[in-house]
Design a protein around this motif. Structure first.
Motif, PDB file in Angstrom:
ATOM      1  N   TRP A  63       0.858  -1.183   0.000  1.00 24.88           N
ATOM      2  CA  TRP A  63       0.000   0.000   0.000  1.00 24.88           C
ATOM      3  C   TRP A  63       0.895   1.234   0.000  1.00 24.88           C
ATOM      4  O   TRP A  63       2.048   1.174   0.427  1.00 24.88           O
ATOM      5  CB  TRP A  63      -0.880   0.045   1.254  1.00 24.88           C
ATOM      6  N   TYR A  64       0.327   2.361  -0.421  1.00 22.28           N
ATOM      7  CA  TYR A  64       1.042   3.636  -0.407  1.00 22.28           C
ATOM      8  C   TYR A  64       0.089   4.715   0.076  1.00 22.28           C
ATOM      9  O   TYR A  64      -1.103   4.708  -0.257  1.00 22.28           O
ATOM     10  CB  TYR A  64       1.540   3.998  -1.812  1.00 22.28           C
ATOM     11  N   SER A  65       0.594   5.633   0.878  1.00 16.94           N
ATOM     12  CA  SER A  65      -0.230   6.779   1.283  1.00 16.94           C
ATOM     13  C   SER A  65       0.653   8.021   1.375  1.00 16.94           C
ATOM     14  O   SER A  65       1.851   7.933   1.618  1.00 16.94           O
ATOM     15  CB  SER A  65      -0.921   6.515   2.628  1.00 16.94           C
ATOM     16  N   GLN A  80      -9.416   6.708   2.628  1.00 20.82           N
ATOM     17  CA  GLN A  80      -9.524   7.125   1.226  1.00 20.82           C
ATOM     18  C   GLN A  80      -8.155   7.475   0.643  1.00 20.82           C
ATOM     19  O   GLN A  80      -7.946   7.385  -0.557  1.00 20.82           O
ATOM     20  CB  GLN A  80     -10.452   8.338   1.107  1.00 20.82           C
ATOM     21  N   ASN A  81      -7.219   7.863   1.493  1.00 21.15           N
ATOM     22  CA  ASN A  81      -5.897   8.286   1.055  1.00 21.15           C
ATOM     23  C   ASN A  81      -4.957   7.114   0.788  1.00 21.15           C
ATOM     24  O   ASN A  81      -3.946   7.268   0.120  1.00 21.15           O
ATOM     25  CB  ASN A  81      -5.286   9.203   2.129  1.00 21.15           C
ATOM     26  N   LYS A  83      -3.650   3.924  -0.998  1.00 26.10           N
ATOM     27  CA  LYS A  83      -3.784   3.320  -2.328  1.00 26.10           C
ATOM     28  C   LYS A  83      -3.127   1.946  -2.328  1.00 26.10           C
ATOM     29  O   LYS A  83      -1.977   1.804  -1.907  1.00 26.10           O
ATOM     30  CB  LYS A  83      -3.111   4.186  -3.400  1.00 26.10           C
ATOM     31  N   GLN A  84      -3.861   0.962  -2.800  1.00 25.03           N
ATOM     32  CA  GLN A  84      -3.316  -0.388  -2.893  1.00 25.03           C
ATOM     33  C   GLN A  84      -2.448  -0.507  -4.140  1.00 25.03           C
ATOM     34  O   GLN A  84      -2.878  -0.172  -5.241  1.00 25.03           O
ATOM     35  CB  GLN A  84      -4.451  -1.405  -2.941  1.00 25.03           C
ATOM     36  N   ILE A  85      -1.221  -0.966  -3.963  1.00 26.46           N
ATOM     37  CA  ILE A  85      -0.312  -1.148  -5.094  1.00 26.46           C
ATOM     38  C   ILE A  85      -0.519  -2.520  -5.715  1.00 26.46           C
ATOM     39  O   ILE A  85      -0.641  -2.643  -6.927  1.00 26.46           O
ATOM     40  CB  ILE A  85       1.150  -0.960  -4.649  1.00 26.46           C
ATOM     41  N   LYS A 121      -6.088  -4.274   6.313  1.00 24.18           N
ATOM     42  CA  LYS A 121      -5.815  -2.898   5.878  1.00 24.18           C
ATOM     43  C   LYS A 121      -4.848  -2.245   6.854  1.00 24.18           C
ATOM     44  O   LYS A 121      -4.914  -2.497   8.059  1.00 24.18           O
ATOM     45  CB  LYS A 121      -7.118  -2.093   5.827  1.00 24.18           C
TER      46      LYS A 121
END
Length: 200
Positions: A63-65, A80-81, A83-85, A121
């Motif tokens: 994941w990335y945020s 919401q911020n 993002k799944q890579i 998550k």
């Protein structure tokens, strides 16, 4: 009649009502089929190791945020911020992702990479994390990339002797320092258990 189709226009037998009904029925069936196809394609496919690949004990997701510093975040905006890579199930699939990712030392601002077991998550509200804790290591600038790589390779290789306790790991890039953390399911995991010198 000038046109052979004029007869069809003037036909009051009611057949065109039937045709409209059939057309409407076909349209609704088509919409239903399209909806079913979309639902099937949106369902997640299980990631499995390919032939001759080396499977991992668990599937993992990157994941990335990134967030704006100084702005308070609610759990909803945080979710919401993120993002799944991508998700991987083997050593080879891991390297396919990792070899194309920017290293933490090259990130700017308030950025985070997360590596968590599939289905978890990277947020405290997740059932796997809500009763747990985390171990934090603060690093001076320039060390994050190497430490992050060593940590996640140890995690994927099951080098921590705590069974299923580990949920994931996070590297947080900040202005003054970088932070690496390991998230675990229960708060009672000791440092000795995590490092393997004591059994859980």
């Amino acid at each position: 009649m000038n046109n052979k189709f004029d007869a069809l226009k003037d036909d009051d037998s009611g057949d065109h009502d039937q045709n409209e009904e059939n057309s409407t029925q076909k349209d609704s069936e088509k919409e239903k089929n399209d909806k079913d196809k979309n639902q099937n394609s949106s369902r997640k496919k299980t990631v499995v190791p390919g032939p001759a690949e080396h499977p991992l004990q668990y599937n993992y997701t990157f994941w990335y945020s990134r967030r704006t510093p100084g702005r308070p975040t609610s759990s909803q905006s945080y979710e919401q911020n993120i993002k799944q890579i991508g998700t991987f199930a083997s050593v080879e699939q891991f390297w396919r992702f990792y070899s194309h990712m920017v290293r933490p030392g090259e990130l700017t601002g308030h950025s985070d990479f997360h590596l968590f077991k599939e289905g978890i998550k990277p947020m405290w509200e997740d059932d796997a994390n809500k009763n747990g804790g985390k171990w934090i290591i603060r690093l001076r600038k320039g060390l994050a990339s190497r430490c992050w790589e060593n940590l996640i390779l140890a995690m994927l290789g099951e080098q921590f002797m705590v069974g299923e306790e580990i949920c994931g790991a996070v590297v947080s890039v900040r202005f003054q320092e970088d932070i690496i953390s390991i998230w675990n399911k229960k708060r009672l995991v000791t440092k000795q258990q995590l490092l393997g010198s004591e059994t859980p």
